[in-house]
Structure formats: C-alpha cells, structure tokens
Design a protein around this motif. Structure first.
Motif, PDB file in Angstrom:
ATOM      1  N   PHE A  62      16.839 139.649  45.623  1.00 29.53           N
ATOM      2  CA  PHE A  62      17.758 138.687  45.380  1.00 29.53           C
ATOM      3  C   PHE A  62      17.505 137.834  44.162  1.00 29.53           C
ATOM      4  CE2 PHE A  62      19.061 138.615  49.888  1.00 29.53           C
ATOM      5  CZ  PHE A  62      19.566 139.494  49.807  1.00 29.53           C
ATOM      6  N   SER A  63      15.971 137.366  44.005  1.00 29.48           N
ATOM      7  CA  SER A  63      15.571 136.748  42.774  1.00 29.48           C
ATOM      8  C   SER A  63      15.699 137.452  41.584  1.00 29.48           C
ATOM      9  CB  SER A  63      14.241 136.142  43.026  1.00 29.48           C
ATOM     10  OG  SER A  63      13.488 135.574  42.043  1.00 29.48           O
ATOM     11  N   TYR A  64      15.174 138.571  41.926  1.00 29.28           N
ATOM     12  CA  TYR A  64      15.419 139.727  40.642  1.00 29.28           C
ATOM     13  C   TYR A  64      16.680 140.005  40.180  1.00 29.28           C
ATOM     14  CZ  TYR A  64      14.139 143.617  37.614  1.00 29.28           C
ATOM     15  OH  TYR A  64      14.103 144.417  36.556  1.00 29.28           O
ATOM     16  N   SER A  65      17.466 140.214  41.309  1.00 25.83           N
ATOM     17  CA  SER A  65      18.872 140.525  40.850  1.00 25.83           C
ATOM     18  C   SER A  65      19.568 139.403  40.148  1.00 25.83           C
ATOM     19  CB  SER A  65      19.666 140.751  42.195  1.00 25.83           C
ATOM     20  OG  SER A  65      21.038 141.027  42.056  1.00 25.83           O
ATOM     21  N   SER A  66      19.073 138.056  40.605  1.00 21.03           N
ATOM     22  CA  SER A  66      19.767 136.948  39.710  1.00 21.03           C
ATOM     23  C   SER A  66      19.231 136.963  38.237  1.00 21.03           C
ATOM     24  CB  SER A  66      19.335 135.803  40.344  1.00 21.03           C
ATOM     25  OG  SER A  66      19.774 135.474  41.766  1.00 21.03           O
ATOM     26  N   GLN A  67      17.996 137.370  38.214  1.00 22.21           N
ATOM     27  CA  GLN A  67      17.575 137.584  36.635  1.00 22.21           C
ATOM     28  C   GLN A  67      18.451 138.688  35.976  1.00 22.21           C
ATOM     29  OE1 GLN A  67      13.541 138.179  36.741  1.00 22.21           O
ATOM     30  NE2 GLN A  67      13.084 136.352  38.103  1.00 22.21           N
ATOM     31  N   LEU A  68      18.521 139.677  36.360  1.00 24.75           N
ATOM     32  CA  LEU A  68      19.389 140.468  35.910  1.00 24.75           C
ATOM     33  C   LEU A  68      20.667 140.120  35.626  1.00 24.75           C
ATOM     34  CD1 LEU A  68      18.055 143.804  37.718  1.00 24.75           C
ATOM     35  CD2 LEU A  68      17.571 143.177  35.455  1.00 24.75           C
ATOM     36  N   ALA A  73      24.967 138.459  31.780  1.00 24.78           N
ATOM     37  CA  ALA A  73      25.778 137.259  31.416  1.00 24.78           C
ATOM     38  C   ALA A  73      25.712 136.698  29.955  1.00 24.78           C
ATOM     39  CB  ALA A  73      25.694 136.268  32.279  1.00 24.78           C
ATOM     40  N   ARG A  74      24.105 136.746  29.713  1.00 22.73           N
ATOM     41  CA  ARG A  74      23.994 136.341  28.253  1.00 22.73           C
ATOM     42  C   ARG A  74      24.258 137.443  27.185  1.00 22.73           C
ATOM     43  NH1 ARG A  74      19.271 134.224  31.051  1.00 22.73           N
ATOM     44  NH2 ARG A  74      18.100 136.070  30.410  1.00 22.73           N
ATOM     45  N   ALA A  75      24.118 138.775  27.469  1.00 20.09           N
ATOM     46  CA  ALA A  75      24.289 139.609  26.573  1.00 20.09           C
ATOM     47  C   ALA A  75      25.966 139.898  26.550  1.00 20.09           C
ATOM     48  CB  ALA A  75      23.796 141.131  27.327  1.00 20.09           C
ATOM     49  N   LYS A  76      26.699 139.691  27.280  1.00 19.95           N
ATOM     50  CA  LYS A  76      28.137 139.492  27.213  1.00 19.95           C
ATOM     51  C   LYS A  76      28.718 138.509  26.358  1.00 19.95           C
ATOM     52  CE  LYS A  76      29.598 142.267  31.325  1.00 19.95           C
ATOM     53  NZ  LYS A  76      30.495 142.142  32.665  1.00 19.95           N
ATOM     54  N   ILE A  83      24.559 146.989  27.658  1.00 18.59           N
ATOM     55  CA  ILE A  83      23.755 146.506  28.270  1.00 18.59           C
ATOM     56  C   ILE A  83      23.264 147.124  29.480  1.00 18.59           C
ATOM     57  CG2 ILE A  83      23.792 144.226  29.742  1.00 18.59           C
ATOM     58  CD1 ILE A  83      26.544 143.415  28.362  1.00 18.59           C
ATOM     59  N   PRO A  84      21.949 147.416  29.236  1.00 19.31           N
ATOM     60  CA  PRO A  84      21.230 148.330  30.277  1.00 19.31           C
ATOM     61  C   PRO A  84      20.991 147.754  31.468  1.00 19.31           C
ATOM     62  CG  PRO A  84      19.620 147.335  28.659  1.00 19.31           C
ATOM     63  CD  PRO A  84      21.224 147.262  27.994  1.00 19.31           C
ATOM     64  N   GLN A  85      20.959 146.398  31.524  1.00 19.56           N
ATOM     65  CA  GLN A  85      20.827 145.536  32.610  1.00 19.56           C
ATOM     66  C   GLN A  85      21.928 145.813  33.846  1.00 19.56           C
ATOM     67  OE1 GLN A  85      20.580 144.189  29.836  1.00 19.56           O
ATOM     68  NE2 GLN A  85      18.531 142.939  29.662  1.00 19.56           N
ATOM     69  N   VAL A  86      23.064 146.290  33.467  1.00 21.17           N
ATOM     70  CA  VAL A  86      24.094 146.436  34.396  1.00 21.17           C
ATOM     71  C   VAL A  86      23.888 147.789  35.034  1.00 21.17           C
ATOM     72  CG1 VAL A  86      26.719 147.268  34.505  1.00 21.17           C
ATOM     73  CG2 VAL A  86      25.920 145.477  32.743  1.00 21.17           C
ATOM     74  N   GLU A  87      23.391 148.606  34.450  1.00 23.91           N
ATOM     75  CA  GLU A  87      23.181 149.903  35.435  1.00 23.91           C
ATOM     76  C   GLU A  87      21.589 149.556  36.362  1.00 23.91           C
ATOM     77  OE1 GLU A  87      20.848 154.310  34.920  1.00 23.91           O
ATOM     78  OE2 GLU A  87      21.827 153.376  33.349  1.00 23.91           O
ATOM     79  N   ALA A  88      20.868 148.789  35.884  1.00 25.17           N
ATOM     80  CA  ALA A  88      19.569 148.353  36.714  1.00 25.17           C
ATOM     81  C   ALA A  88      20.210 147.613  37.833  1.00 25.17           C
ATOM     82  CB  ALA A  88      18.568 147.561  35.951  1.00 25.17           C
ATOM     83  N   LEU A  92      19.908 148.637  41.690  1.00 23.94           N
ATOM     84  CA  LEU A  92      19.365 147.460  42.646  1.00 23.94           C
ATOM     85  C   LEU A  92      20.204 147.209  44.062  1.00 23.94           C
ATOM     86  CD1 LEU A  92      16.641 145.798  42.859  1.00 23.94           C
ATOM     87  CD2 LEU A  92      17.863 143.999  42.016  1.00 23.94           C
ATOM     88  N   HIS A  93      21.452 146.674  43.589  1.00 24.92           N
ATOM     89  CA  HIS A  93      22.331 146.466  44.542  1.00 24.92           C
ATOM     90  C   HIS A  93      22.625 147.566  45.681  1.00 24.92           C
ATOM     91  CE1 HIS A  93      24.314 142.808  42.436  1.00 24.92           C
ATOM     92  NE2 HIS A  93      23.042 142.569  42.464  1.00 24.92           N
ATOM     93  N   LYS A  94      22.627 148.756  45.161  1.00 24.28           N
ATOM     94  CA  LYS A  94      23.008 149.924  45.977  1.00 24.28           C
ATOM     95  C   LYS A  94      21.816 150.241  47.029  1.00 24.28           C
ATOM     96  CE  LYS A  94      23.784 154.808  46.053  1.00 24.28           C
ATOM     97  NZ  LYS A  94      23.842 156.077  44.968  1.00 24.28           N
TER      98      LYS A  94
END
Length: 166
Positions: A62-68, A73-76, A83-88, A92-94
């Motif tokens: 959950f902590s890492y997910s929050s960072q991603l 949000a910053r990239a948007k 934004i590669p973090q979207v796929e990551a 991660l959520h899956k």
C-alpha cells in the motif's frame, strides 16, 4: 500425517507390540501426541503467515502503491503524455487483489481447521491438503509482489539479498 499413520498399521503394531518395544496403548498415545503436534505446528505456520501478510506485506504494498499514484498525479499535472507508473500501478493492484484472495482462503482454512475437534486424522489431512495449498498460494502472491515493490518499501529480506549478499 501419512507417515504418522504408519505407526498404527497392523504390521507396525504387530512388530512393535509383539517385540515388547511398546504396548498398544503407548503406540496409540505416541501417534495421537505426534498428530496433535503436527496440527499445532501447521496452525502456527498458518497464523504466522497471515500475520506477516497483514502487518508487513500489505502495508508495504500500500505504501509503494501510494508512491506510484503520487508520481502519476504529478506527471498528469505536468501534462506528461506517457506515464509508465500507470502500468506499474495497475500490475501492482492486480497482484495485490490476488494476494488478498489467497489471504481470504488462508483465513477460511484457519477457521475450518480450528473448528475440527472431532477427528485429529481429518484435521491433519485437511491441513496437509488445503492448509499447505493455501500457504503456497499466499507465498506465490507475496513472491510476485516482492519483485514489484521498491526495496526501500519492502520490510523483509528479498530472496536476491539472502542468496547474493553484496
């Protein structure tokens, strides 16, 4: 349990009781004590795994997910198109959902095993099959998450750190 059951088979009883090594009562007692120990050990492992998932793995995820999500949000906000973090985050959520599904199965196995007081043999067999399978499912999901979560967020030693310390 399969190995322990060999203590009380007819050939084993004939040998051990016949040679005067143990009485029939002693043999039955040893079998039941060892079966109870097996059940207790398996339940300790199941409870420990559940606690590790609840207090270490999921909070780290959950902590890492929050960072991603913050990075997304910053990239948007900066109007970055790719934004590669979207796929990551999606992967991660899956995987987190998969862990939560296996953790729920683990919880059901624990509850059922703790309610099986009528037969040690049935409980031991249940733990050998469903208990071990539930633990394997949780382990596989945690292993996959370990590969995804940043080292700084992961609270446990990673396999590569244990196998190849630098």
């Amino acid at each position: 349990p399969e190995a322990l059951a060999q203590l009380v088979t007819k050939p084993s009883k004939k040998c051990l009781v016949g040679l005067g090594i143990l009485t029939d009562e002693e043999l039955e007692s040893r079998y039941h004590v060892r079966l109870e120990r097996y059940i207790k050990d398996m339940l300790i492992e199941l409870h420990t795994l559940r606690e590790m998932v609840d207090t270490l793995v999921l909070p780290a995820v959950f902590s890492y997910s929050s960072q991603l999500l913050e990075a997304v949000a910053r990239a948007k906000t900066a109007r970055i198109a790719a934004i590669p973090q979207v796929e990551a985050t999606t992967r991660l959520h899956k995987q987190t959902k998969d862990l939560q599904k296996h953790r729920a199965t683990l919880e059901k196995v624990i509850a059922k095993a703790e309610s099986m007081h009528e037969s040690l043999e049935t409980c031991a067999a249940f733990l050998t099959q469903q208990g071990a399978d539930a633990m394997a499912g949780v382990r596989a999901a945690c292993d996959a998450l370990e590969d995804m979560v940043d080292d700084d967020c992961w609270p446990l030693p990673k396999y590569r750190e244990m196998l190849f310390p630098v």
